[in-house]
Motif scaffolding. Structure first.
Motif, PDB file in Angstrom:
ATOM      1  N   GLU A  84     -11.979   7.196   7.345  1.00 31.38           N
ATOM      2  CA  GLU A  84     -11.548   6.121   8.230  1.00 31.38           C
ATOM      3  C   GLU A  84     -10.289   5.474   7.656  1.00 31.38           C
ATOM      4  OE1 GLU A  84     -14.641   3.309   8.774  1.00 31.38           O
ATOM      5  OE2 GLU A  84     -16.073   4.775   9.595  1.00 31.38           O
ATOM      6  N   ILE A  85      -9.340   5.227   8.516  1.00 32.34           N
ATOM      7  CA  ILE A  85      -8.120   4.540   8.100  1.00 32.34           C
ATOM      8  C   ILE A  85      -8.086   3.167   8.776  1.00 32.34           C
ATOM      9  CG2 ILE A  85      -6.735   5.539   9.963  1.00 32.34           C
ATOM     10  CD1 ILE A  85      -4.390   5.611   7.949  1.00 32.34           C
ATOM     11  N   SER A  86      -7.655   2.157   8.008  1.00 27.54           N
ATOM     12  CA  SER A  86      -7.637   0.797   8.569  1.00 27.54           C
ATOM     13  C   SER A  86      -6.296   0.131   8.238  1.00 27.54           C
ATOM     14  CB  SER A  86      -8.792  -0.038   8.010  1.00 27.54           C
ATOM     15  OG  SER A  86      -8.670  -0.203   6.617  1.00 27.54           O
ATOM     16  N   TYR A  87      -5.904  -0.809   9.099  1.00 31.42           N
ATOM     17  CA  TYR A  87      -4.659  -1.554   8.940  1.00 31.42           C
ATOM     18  C   TYR A  87      -4.965  -3.013   9.284  1.00 31.42           C
ATOM     19  CZ  TYR A  87       0.069  -3.266   9.880  1.00 31.42           C
ATOM     20  OH  TYR A  87       1.242  -3.998   9.879  1.00 31.42           O
ATOM     21  N   GLU A  88      -4.622  -3.925   8.349  1.00 31.10           N
ATOM     22  CA  GLU A  88      -4.910  -5.336   8.534  1.00 31.10           C
ATOM     23  C   GLU A  88      -3.649  -6.164   8.287  1.00 31.10           C
ATOM     24  OE1 GLU A  88      -8.087  -6.537   6.023  1.00 31.10           O
ATOM     25  OE2 GLU A  88      -9.549  -5.131   6.886  1.00 31.10           O
ATOM     26  N   VAL A  89      -3.534  -7.232   9.051  1.00 28.91           N
ATOM     27  CA  VAL A  89      -2.427  -8.180   8.891  1.00 28.91           C
ATOM     28  C   VAL A  89      -3.012  -9.578   8.749  1.00 28.91           C
ATOM     29  CG1 VAL A  89      -0.343  -9.168   9.915  1.00 28.91           C
ATOM     30  CG2 VAL A  89      -0.867  -6.734  10.252  1.00 28.91           C
ATOM     31  N   ARG A 129       6.220 -13.652  10.174  1.00 32.26           N
ATOM     32  CA  ARG A 129       6.856 -12.481   9.586  1.00 32.26           C
ATOM     33  C   ARG A 129       7.143 -12.648   8.105  1.00 32.26           C
ATOM     34  NH1 ARG A 129       9.741  -8.057  11.016  1.00 32.26           N
ATOM     35  NH2 ARG A 129      11.506  -7.473   9.707  1.00 32.26           N
ATOM     36  N   ASP A 130       7.585 -13.822   7.689  1.00 28.58           N
ATOM     37  CA  ASP A 130       7.994 -14.010   6.301  1.00 28.58           C
ATOM     38  C   ASP A 130       6.827 -14.272   5.369  1.00 28.58           C
ATOM     39  OD1 ASP A 130      10.624 -13.660   7.071  1.00 28.58           O
ATOM     40  OD2 ASP A 130      10.963 -15.818   7.384  1.00 28.58           O
ATOM     41  N   THR A 131       5.707 -14.663   5.888  1.00 37.47           N
ATOM     42  CA  THR A 131       4.566 -15.018   5.022  1.00 37.47           C
ATOM     43  C   THR A 131       3.358 -14.100   5.232  1.00 37.47           C
ATOM     44  OG1 THR A 131       3.778 -16.605   6.672  1.00 37.47           O
ATOM     45  CG2 THR A 131       5.280 -17.418   4.957  1.00 37.47           C
ATOM     46  N   SER A 132       3.482 -13.063   6.054  1.00 38.78           N
ATOM     47  CA  SER A 132       2.323 -12.212   6.362  1.00 38.78           C
ATOM     48  C   SER A 132       1.983 -11.284   5.192  1.00 38.78           C
ATOM     49  CB  SER A 132       2.616 -11.365   7.604  1.00 38.78           C
ATOM     50  OG  SER A 132       3.706 -10.482   7.358  1.00 38.78           O
ATOM     51  N   TYR A 186       0.565  -5.534   0.779  1.00 39.53           N
ATOM     52  CA  TYR A 186       1.916  -6.043   0.550  1.00 39.53           C
ATOM     53  C   TYR A 186       1.994  -7.489   1.047  1.00 39.53           C
ATOM     54  CZ  TYR A 186       6.987  -6.529   0.678  1.00 39.53           C
ATOM     55  OH  TYR A 186       8.274  -6.963   0.486  1.00 39.53           O
ATOM     56  N   ASP A 187       2.404  -8.385   0.105  1.00 36.91           N
ATOM     57  CA  ASP A 187       2.554  -9.816   0.406  1.00 36.91           C
ATOM     58  C   ASP A 187       4.042 -10.115   0.566  1.00 36.91           C
ATOM     59  OD1 ASP A 187       2.606 -12.554   0.557  1.00 36.91           O
ATOM     60  OD2 ASP A 187       1.143 -12.853  -1.059  1.00 36.91           O
ATOM     61  N   ARG A 205       6.726 -11.012  -2.070  1.00 36.13           N
ATOM     62  CA  ARG A 205       7.403  -9.721  -2.233  1.00 36.13           C
ATOM     63  C   ARG A 205       6.722  -8.885  -3.334  1.00 36.13           C
ATOM     64  NH1 ARG A 205      12.099  -9.482   0.528  1.00 36.13           N
ATOM     65  NH2 ARG A 205      13.001 -11.457   1.304  1.00 36.13           N
ATOM     66  N   GLU A 206       5.415  -8.765  -3.145  1.00 33.02           N
ATOM     67  CA  GLU A 206       4.630  -8.083  -4.186  1.00 33.02           C
ATOM     68  C   GLU A 206       3.644  -7.123  -3.504  1.00 33.02           C
ATOM     69  OE1 GLU A 206       1.852  -9.200  -8.035  1.00 33.02           O
ATOM     70  OE2 GLU A 206       2.255 -10.699  -6.500  1.00 33.02           O
ATOM     71  N   ARG A 207       3.517  -5.949  -4.078  1.00 33.85           N
ATOM     72  CA  ARG A 207       2.563  -4.936  -3.556  1.00 33.85           C
ATOM     73  C   ARG A 207       1.485  -4.683  -4.615  1.00 33.85           C
ATOM     74  NH1 ARG A 207       2.718  -1.378   0.431  1.00 33.85           N
ATOM     75  NH2 ARG A 207       4.950  -1.788   0.832  1.00 33.85           N
ATOM     76  N   VAL A 208       0.243  -4.644  -4.150  1.00 31.04           N
ATOM     77  CA  VAL A 208      -0.888  -4.373  -5.049  1.00 31.04           C
ATOM     78  C   VAL A 208      -1.723  -3.224  -4.474  1.00 31.04           C
ATOM     79  CG1 VAL A 208      -0.982  -6.727  -5.936  1.00 31.04           C
ATOM     80  CG2 VAL A 208      -2.318  -6.115  -3.921  1.00 31.04           C
ATOM     81  N   ASN A 209      -2.341  -2.463  -5.352  1.00 26.87           N
ATOM     82  CA  ASN A 209      -3.214  -1.366  -4.940  1.00 26.87           C
ATOM     83  C   ASN A 209      -4.630  -1.881  -4.772  1.00 26.87           C
ATOM     84  OD1 ASN A 209      -1.132   0.527  -5.007  1.00 26.87           O
ATOM     85  ND2 ASN A 209      -1.433   0.876  -7.200  1.00 26.87           N
TER      86      ASN A 209
END
Length: 426
Positions: A82-87, A92-95, A286-287, A291-295
């Protein structure tokens, strides 16, 4: 026990043309299509081959193999990921966005248990097809011999009509000569009317029997005009001990045993369902504000606090017990049906032998003697009528005994397949 043969001197008088006897000889094998049979004769081997190829019920039964193959293929497949996508936050600038993929992992041997159940289902489907083949073979044997008896019955009815017409001619001659009463001529005319009625009835029975045979062989219309067989007799029955020794190899018994194994496997599959599946997920977040990406790495598993598949396990256990009881019931029924059918077969063949060797020859001799005596003025026409009626009744009873023997043979072959009788048709 000697197998009584179709006696042409008793059932078909020599006054008939030779082709009537030859039409019941020759048993040749070979595959033949309904179209090729149009206007031709057909024997039992050809009827069986045509039915196996063209009978729609058999074609539908063969589809069960593909159905079982599909179930086996499906049982071996693993669950889809299963693949999921969350926002989070629609600005736009704070999502914050997250993308992950999760893969369920079946624990407890669920997949292996499921494959075992489906594999056993494939075997059961094959055994069911074998059982249906035996059933169709028995139906063809019954229909073929029923049509053969109807064909013979029409020949005998026409022979009786010829005999009656001959008697009427003799009576008319004696009445004109003043040697017999006109009452005897009236009796002869009544007998002639009955003989004609019997011919019409025999023609209808033959047409109906031919149509039933054509239907079983997969044709909506009768595409043959004559049946061929070396004998009306279905042959001698096998010994009960020899036949019952093959009981465990019959499709129905093997199927009953396989269903026990399948239900045991189903019970194992239901027990495996008690162990919950583990779902492993990996992803990335991704925040935008930082401007930071975490696994992301995740593990999830249901807690089996309330539903531990108890009901399905209980049902599967009872089905396993039921399959064992059904197997015992099948064995008991088949043993009883086998013994009954063999007894009926043997008794009917004893009757056939008596008719063939004693009753029918004696009845035919009585007709010949009474007819000659009437021509010489030694007997009255009533003696001729009695002798003719006795012969006609004996022939009908002879065909009834053959029908009982054939039906018993078909009942045996419905379970065991070909039993190697002296009829010699596989």
């Amino acid at each position: 026990m000697k197998v009584p043969r179709y006696n042409r001197n008793v059932l078909l008088k020599t006054s008939q043309s030779p082709w009537r006897l030859l039409a019941l000889c020759a048993l040749i094998t070979g595959l033949i299509t309904p179209a090729a049979l149009a206007g031709q004769s057909i024997n039992l081997s050809q009827a069986l081959s045509t039915a196996m190829d063209s009978n729609p019920d058999m074609a539908a039964a063969r589809q069960e193999i593909g159905i079982a193959d599909g179930a086996r293929k499906q049982a071996g497949l693993i669950p889809n990921p299963e693949i999921s996508y969350e926002v989070e936050d629609t600005q736009r600038d704070t999502s914050t966005t997250s993308v992950s993929i999760a893969q369920p992992l079946e624990l407890g041997g669920k997949r292996a248990a499921r494959i075992e159940v489906a594999t056993l289902g494939q075997g059961i489907a094959q055994m069911e097809l074998e059982r249906r083949v035996n059933g169709l073979r028995a139906d063809v044997v019954q229909a073929f011999y029923a049509a053969l008896r109807a064909q013979t019955g029409l020949d005998l009815a026409k022979q009786s009509l010829d005999l009656t017409e001959r008697g009427l001619r003799i009576v008319d001659g004696r009445v004109r000569a003043g040697k017999s009463s006109p009452v005897e001529a009236t009796r002869a005319q009544v007998q002639l009317a009955e003989a004609k009625l019997q011919v019409r009835r025999a023609e209808t029975e033959k047409s109906t029997a031919y149509q039933q045979l054509a239907q079983i062989t997969g044709s909506a219309v009768t595409v043959f005009d004559r049946l061929e067989s070396p004998t009306l007799s279905p042959g001698t029955p096998p010994r009960p001990a020899e036949l019952l020794a093959r009981l465990d190899q019959t499709p129905e018994m093997r199927q009953a045993v396989a269903k026990i194994d399948q239900n045991d496997a189903s019970l194992g599959s239901e027990k495996a369902q008690r162990i919950p599946n583990l779902t492993v997920s990996i992803g990335s977040q991704y925040d935008r504000s930082e401007r930071e990406r975490v696994n992301l790495v995740g593990l999830s598993m249901p807690l089996p606090l309330f539903d531990r598949n108890q009901g399905n396990i209980l049902s599967a256990a009872r089905r396993a017990d039921q399959a064992r009881d059904q197997r015992n019931a099948v064995e008991l029924r088949l043993r009883s049906e086998t013994q009954t059918a063999l007894n009926q077969w043997a008794t009917a063949m004893q009757e056939v032998e008596s008719y063939d060797q004693t009753i029918l020859p004696s009845a035919q001799q009585a007709v010949d003697t009474a007819t000659r005596g009437f021509e010489m003025g030694k007997f009255g026409f009533i003696e001729v009528l009695d002798a003719q009626r006795t012969l006609i009744v004996s022939r009908g009873q002879y065909l009834d005994s053959l029908a009982a023997a054939t039906n018993a043979r078909a009942q045996v072959e419905r379970v065991y397949g070909y039993v190697g009788s002296d009829a010699g048709v596989r």
